[in-house]
Design a protein around this motif. Structure first.
Motif, short mmCIF file in Angstrom:
data_model
loop_
_atom_site.label_atom_id
_atom_site.label_comp_id
_atom_site.label_asym_id
_atom_site.label_seq_id
_atom_site.Cartn_x
_atom_site.Cartn_y
_atom_site.Cartn_z
N ARG A 26 38.23 59.02 30.68
CA ARG A 26 38.20 59.18 32.19
C ARG A 26 37.88 60.54 32.70
NH1 ARG A 26 39.38 54.01 34.06
NH2 ARG A 26 40.61 52.84 32.76
N ARG A 33 29.97 63.89 34.61
CA ARG A 33 29.23 62.97 35.61
C ARG A 33 29.07 63.81 36.96
NH1 ARG A 33 33.19 59.36 35.48
NH2 ARG A 33 34.40 58.98 37.69
N ARG A 34 30.10 64.64 37.12
CA ARG A 34 30.08 65.40 38.43
C ARG A 34 29.24 66.85 38.07
NH1 ARG A 34 31.32 62.71 43.31
NH2 ARG A 34 32.41 60.94 42.49
N TRP A 63 34.39 76.08 45.58
CA TRP A 63 34.03 74.77 45.88
C TRP A 63 34.15 73.89 44.42
CZ3 TRP A 63 30.49 71.42 43.84
CH2 TRP A 63 30.07 70.22 44.62
N GLU A 66 37.86 73.38 43.79
CA GLU A 66 38.44 72.06 44.78
C GLU A 66 37.81 70.73 44.61
OE1 GLU A 66 37.66 73.17 48.88
OE2 GLU A 66 37.88 71.20 49.55
N GLN A 67 36.66 70.68 44.33
CA GLN A 67 36.06 69.39 43.91
C GLN A 67 36.73 68.75 42.55
OE1 GLN A 67 33.54 66.53 44.73
NE2 GLN A 67 34.69 67.55 46.83
N LYS A 70 40.14 67.40 43.57
CA LYS A 70 40.22 66.45 44.43
C LYS A 70 39.68 65.21 43.48
CE LYS A 70 39.56 68.35 48.94
NZ LYS A 70 38.53 68.66 50.04
N GLN A 71 38.56 65.32 42.64
CA GLN A 71 38.13 64.17 42.04
C GLN A 71 38.95 63.69 40.80
OE1 GLN A 71 35.67 62.64 42.82
NE2 GLN A 71 34.16 63.86 44.15
N LYS A 74 41.68 61.52 42.34
CA LYS A 74 41.13 60.31 42.38
C LYS A 74 41.24 59.24 41.41
CE LYS A 74 37.49 59.39 44.91
NZ LYS A 74 35.96 59.40 45.41
N ILE A 76 43.12 57.08 38.89
CA ILE A 76 44.68 56.41 39.15
C ILE A 76 45.58 56.97 38.36
CG2 ILE A 76 45.82 54.32 39.20
CD1 ILE A 76 43.61 54.32 41.26
N VAL A 78 45.78 60.12 36.99
CA VAL A 78 46.32 61.28 37.05
C VAL A 78 47.40 61.61 38.04
CG1 VAL A 78 45.38 63.51 37.81
CG2 VAL A 78 44.04 62.29 36.55
#
Lengths: 189, 591
Positions: A26, A33-34, A63, A66-67, A70-71, A74, A76, A78
Motif C-alpha cells: 500500500r 502512483r503519485r 509540496w 506535504e502531499q 497527507k496521502q 489517507k 487506513i 497508517v
C-alpha cells in the motif's frame, strides 16, 4: 552532524503503521502512483506489538512532503506520520560490504575499517565482509575508500531515524527536539 | 468443479451451534456471516453475478429474503449499478462478483467510484486459501489489483474476522470522504463456521475523519469574505454528499456570493436561483470562466480543483485568494495555493461560517456578472439538424427539472450538464473524475432501484450505450422504469470534436458506420422505443416515453456535426477558450 535532509530537498519521514499483510505494498504503491521520488525505505517492528515503523527518505520540495504526508494518512493502516527532517535526530544506515582481500592487503583494509569504527564480520580466502553503521555520508565515504581493493557486493538497509529526547516519533504530532541530549558520537571522520 | 461444498444451513441440526445460539451467540458459516452483516448494515439490495468461488454466498441468500439480489449481465454493470444506487439513495451500494474475471470486471466501476467519492462495498469470491498463489482456476490477486482504486480493501483469511471486517468496510465506505471498499473472500472462508459477534460500533484509531472546521480558520475565512469585492462560491460533490444544500443557499444569499457548481456539484444549488451560475471549466458556461478570472476570492466547497475546472493552473483565478473547504486534507493545497484551508465536513463548516458572515449586497459585482452573462451566453446549437441541446431542454421542461438524470461521458454529458436545470438536490448522477463511457445504463438502473417513485432519465451517447446495453435484459426482468434518451450522432462525439478542433479534422476511429437500429434492438428486449429525427417530434416523444409503465428508449438522431461549446483546450486558460465555431478560426495556432 551534517544532515542531508536539511539541504538538497531530501526529507526523512517516519510512519507508524499497522503490521498487516499488504501494508508495504500500500505504501510503496502510493509513492509510485503519485510520482513521489523515494530514495530509501526501511521497515521494522516498533515498540508496540502489531505496529511497524517505516522510515522514508523522500526527495522533493515542501509540496511533495506535504502531499506525501497527507496521502500516507489517507491509508487506513497508517497511524501516524512524522516529518523529522527539521528535528534534531539520529540518522543511521547499516551496510554489509564484501571486499576483495588477500593476506597482503588485509591489514590495510582493517586499518581503514577501524577508523570508521566498522568491523570485519567474515574473512574468506579472498574476501572479507565489512559491517558498517552510520549515516549515508559515512557509508559512502567508506565504500569510496574500499573501492580500490574491489567492492564485490554491497547491501545497504536504507535510512532509519529517530528524534532525540522527548517522545517516540509517531506517538505525538511533532517530536520535541531535546537540546540536552547527548551529542552524536558517531560522526563521519 | 465437481466438488461438493459443505455449509450448514440455518436450522441444520448442529447441536453445538444450537446450544450457543440459546446462549445468544450465533454460530454461522462465513457466507451466513456476510449476509447477516449486510442486513445489519441496512443493505436491502445488491447487484451481482455468481461464479464458483462466490457460490457459497449465493447458496445462502435464500435464507435472507430481506437481501434482494439483482442478477446483472456483466460484473462491470453490477459495480456501476451499486454506484448509481448509492448516489441516488445516499446509502452504501453493494456489488458482488466471483474471483478472477468477476473481480477484474469490477475494476472500472471501483475506479469510477473512487474518483467520484461514492460509497460502495464490493464483495468478491477468491479461490480457497490453500490455492492462493498457485495460479488456480479463476485466481487473480484481487486486493493487489484494486489497491489503488479502493479506499481500502481486505483479503479475509479467517472466518472469525468477517463481522469485524464487514463493519469496518461499511464504516470506511460511508464516512469521511466516501469511497469504494472491497472484501475478497476465499471460498473456504465462506464455508467454514465460527461464532458471529457483530461489533456495536467501529473504532479505528488510524481512521478519524475531521468533521468540524478549525475555529480560527473559519474566522479568517469570514474575514476574507467580508473583505472581498468579487467572491465566488465553487461547490462540488462534497456539498451533496454532506447534504449541505440549505447551508450553501444561506451563505450565498447572506453574503451575496454567486454559486458555480462543478460537474459533480450540479444540483447542490438550485439551477433556478438568481445566484446560480452553472458549471465552470473546459465546457462550463463561458461567463463562469471569465468571472473566475475576475474574482478576488474563490471559496471551494467539497471540490478538488480538477484540471477540467482550472485549465492551466498558473492562469487560474489570477486575482483571487482561495478558501478551500474539504473533508480530505490531501485535497487542500494539492492543486491550487490556498489562503485559508479548512478541513471538515462541508455542511458543518458552512453552517459555522454562515454565522460569522455579514449580510452584504454586492451590486457592482452582480452587474459585472450580468454583463459577462450577456456577452458570453450559453449557446443552444449551431447545426442545421436536430440539436442535442434542444432535446435536453425539452426533457428538462417535460420533467419540470425534477428527474434524476444519469449520463456517461462525452458530448451528451456536457449538453446535459449545461442545459438541464436541476431544481432538486442529488438528482444528477454522472461519471465525472474517471469519465466512464457506458456508466449511463447500469448507473441509471441502480438509481431507479433506489428511487422507484422518481422519474429516472439516462441521457446516453450511442457509444456509451453500446458498451453496457446488455443490462437492458436486467431492466426488463425487473421492469425498471428507466427512460433512455440516446443522443445518437453515430460518433464518439467528443473524440470527433477534439479531432476537428485540434487535429486538423483528421477523424480517426471516431465514426460508427453500423450502429444498430436502437428501436429494433428495444423490440428484441420488449422495450417501448421510438426514433426522433426532427425537433417538433421531441416533446411528444418524451411525453410518450414518460407515460410508459416501464423502461423506454428514444433514439434521437441528432446533428452529428454539433460541438460542445465553450471548449477550453486542455491545459490552456480562459483566454484560449473557444466559444463558438467561429472562435476556432482565431485560434488556428493551436493545431
Amino acid at each position: 552532524m551534517a544532515d542531508v535532509s536539511l539541504n538538497g530537498h531530501v526529507h526523512t519521514i517516519t510512519a507508524l503503521v499497522h503490521d498487516r499483510p499488504g501494508v508495504l505494498a500500500r505504501v510503496a504503491g502510493l509513492f509510485s502512483r503519485r510520482g513521489f521520488n523515494i530514495s530509501s525505505l526501511a521497515v521494522g517492528h516498533s515498540e508496540t506489538a502489531g505496529l511497524s515503523r517505516m522510515t522514508f527518505v523522500v526527495e522533493g520540495g515542501d509540496w511533495v512532503v506535504e502531499q506525501v504526508t497527507k496521502q500516507l494518512y489517507k491509508l487506513i493502516d497508517v497511524v501516524r506520520v512524522t516529518n523529522i527532517s527539521s528535528e534534531s535526530s539520529v540518522v543511521r544506515e547499516m551496510a554489509l560490504l564484501k571486499v576483495k582481500s588477500n593476506k597482503d592487503n588485509r591489514a590495510e583494509i582493517m586499518q581503514i575499517v577501524d577508523i570508521f569504527r566498522a568491523g570485519i564480520v567474515d574473512v574468506g580466502k579472498d574476501t572479507v565482509i565489512v559491517e558498517v553503521t552510520g549515516d549515508e555520508g559515512k557509508i559512502d565515504a567508506l565504500i569510496k575508500l574500499l573501492q580500490p581493493f574491489g567492492v564485490r557486493e554491497t547491501m545497504r538497509t536504507g535510512r532509519i531515524a529517530m528524534t532525540r529526547g522527548g517522545v517516540a516519533a509517531g506517538t505525538k504530532q511533532t517530536a520535541v527536539p531535546a537540546a540536552q541530549s547527548a551529542p552524536d558520537t558517531e560522526v563521519v571522520p | 468443479m465437481g466438488r461438493v461444498f459443505f455449509y450448514p444451513r440455518k436450522g441444520a441440526p448442529v447441536t453445538e451451534r444450537q446450544a450457543k445460539e440459546s446462549e445468544g451467540v450465533l454460530h454461522l458459516t462465513g457466507a451466513q456471516m456476510v449476509c447477516e452483516s449486510l442486513v445489519r448494515e441496512g443493505t436491502d439490495i445488491m447487484f451481482g453475478l455468481p461464479g464458483g468461488a462466490i457460490l457459497p454466498l449465493y447458496q445462502t441468500l435464500p435464507e435472507y429474503p430481506q437481501l434482494r439480489h439483482i442478477l446483472v449481465r456483466h460484473e462491470q454493470n453490477a459495480g456501476h449499478a451499486a454506484d448509481g444506487y448509492a448516489r441516488a439513495s445516499g446509502k452504501v451500494g453493494v456489488a458482488v462478483a466471483t474471483s478472477g474475471p468477476g473481480a477484474t470486471n469490477l475494476v472500472t466501476p471501483l475506479a469510477t467510484a473512487m474518483m467520484d467519492s461514492v460509497p460502495i462495498v464490493a464483495i468478491t469470491g477468491q479461490v480457497p486459501r490453500a490455492a492462493i498463489g498457485r495460479d488456480a482456476f479463476q485466481e487473480t490477486d484481487t486486493t493487489g489489483i484494486t489497491l489503488p482504486i479502493t479506499k481500502h480493501n481486505y483479503l479475509v483469511m479467517d472466518t472469525a474476522d468477517i463481522p469485524q471486517i464487514m463493519s469496518e468496510a461499511f464504516h470506511i465506505a460511508r464516512t469521511g470522504r466516501p469511497g469504494p471498499v472491497l472484501i475478497d473472500l476465499p471460498r473456504d472462508v465462506l464455508t467454514e463456521s465460527d461464532d458471529f459477534d457483530y461489533p456495536e460500533h467501529v473504532d479505528l484509531p488510524s481512521y478519524k475523519p475531521t468533521m468540524e472546521g478549525h475555529g480560527q480558520m473559519i474566522k479568517r475565512a469570514a474575514q476574507l469574505i467580508a473583505d472581498s469585492q468579487r467572491p465566488l462560491l465553487m461547490v462540488g460533490h462534497g456539498a451533496i454528499i454532506s447534504g449541505a444544500f440549505a447551508e450553501v443557499r444561506e451563505i450565498a444569499e447572506k453574503a451575496q456570493i454567486p454559486v458555480i457548481t462543478t460537474l459533480l456539484g450540479i444540483g447542490s444549488f438550485s439551477g433556478e436561483h438568481i445566484l446560480s451560475m452553472g458549471m465552470p471549466g473546459m465546457h462550463g458556461q463561458a461567463y463562469n470562466n471569465w468571472a473566475i478570472d475576475r474574482a478576488d476570492l474563490i471559496i471551494g466547497v467539497g471540490m478538488r480543483f480538477d484540471d477540467r475546472v482550472t485549465g492551466r493552473l498558473s492562469a487560474f483565478a489570477p486575482n483571487a485568494k482561495v478558501i478551500h473547504i474539504d473533508i480530505d486534507p490531501a485535497e487542500v493545497g494539492k492543486n491550487v495555493r490556498v489562503t485559508v484551508p479548512i478541513v471538515g465536513d462541508a455542511k458543518r463548516v458552512l453552517h459555522a461560517l454562515e454565522k460569522q458572515v455579514e449580510q452584504v449586497s454586492r451590486p457592482e459585482w452582480m452587474s459585472e456578472i450580468d454583463a459577462m452573462r450577456a456577452e458570453h451566453p450559453l449557446g443552444s446549437g449551431h447545426g442545421s439538424g436536430l440539436r442535442p441541446q434542444h432535446v435536453v431542454r425539452e426533457l428538462c421542461d417535460v420533467t419540470d427539472g425534477r428527474a434524476i438524470v444519469v449520463t456517461g461521458v462525452g458530448q451528451h454529458q456536457m449538453w446535459a450538464a449545461q442545459h438541464y436545470v436541476f431544481k432538486e438536490p442529488g438528482s444528477w448522477i454522472t461519471s465525472g473524475g474517471l469519465g466512464t463511457m457506458g456508466f449511463e445504463v447500469p448507473a441509471a438502473m441502480g438509481a431507479a432501484f433506489a428511487q422507484p417513485n422518481r422519474p429516472v432519465w439516462s441521457i446516453a451517447g450511442d457509444g456509451g450505450f453500446q458498451m453496457t446495453m446488455s443490462e437492458l435484459a436486467t431492466i426488463v426482468e425487473h421492469n425498471v422504469p428507466v427512460k433512455f434518451a440516446i443522443l445518437n450522432n453515430n460518433n464518439l462525439g467528443l473524440v470527433r470534436q477534439l479531432q476537428d478542433l485540434f487535429y486538423g479534422g483528421s477523424r480517426v476511429a471516431s465514426g460508427y458506420s453500423a450502429n444498430p437500429d436502437f428501436v429494433k434492438l428495444a423490440e428484441a428486449y420488449g422495450i417501448w422505443a421510438k426514433h426522433v429525427t426532427d425537433e417538433p417530434q421531441v416533446r411528444s416523444a418524451i411525453e410518450e416515453a414518460a407515460a410508459v409503465d416501464g423502461p423506454a428508449i428514444i433514439d434521437f438522431h441528432v446533428e452529428p456535426e454539433e460541438n460542445v461549446y465553450p471548449h477550453v483546450p486542455a491545459g490552456e486558460s480562459v483566454f484560449e477558450m473557444i466559444e463558438s465555431p467561429a472562435g476556432r478560426e482565431a485560434l488556428s495556432w493551436l493545431t
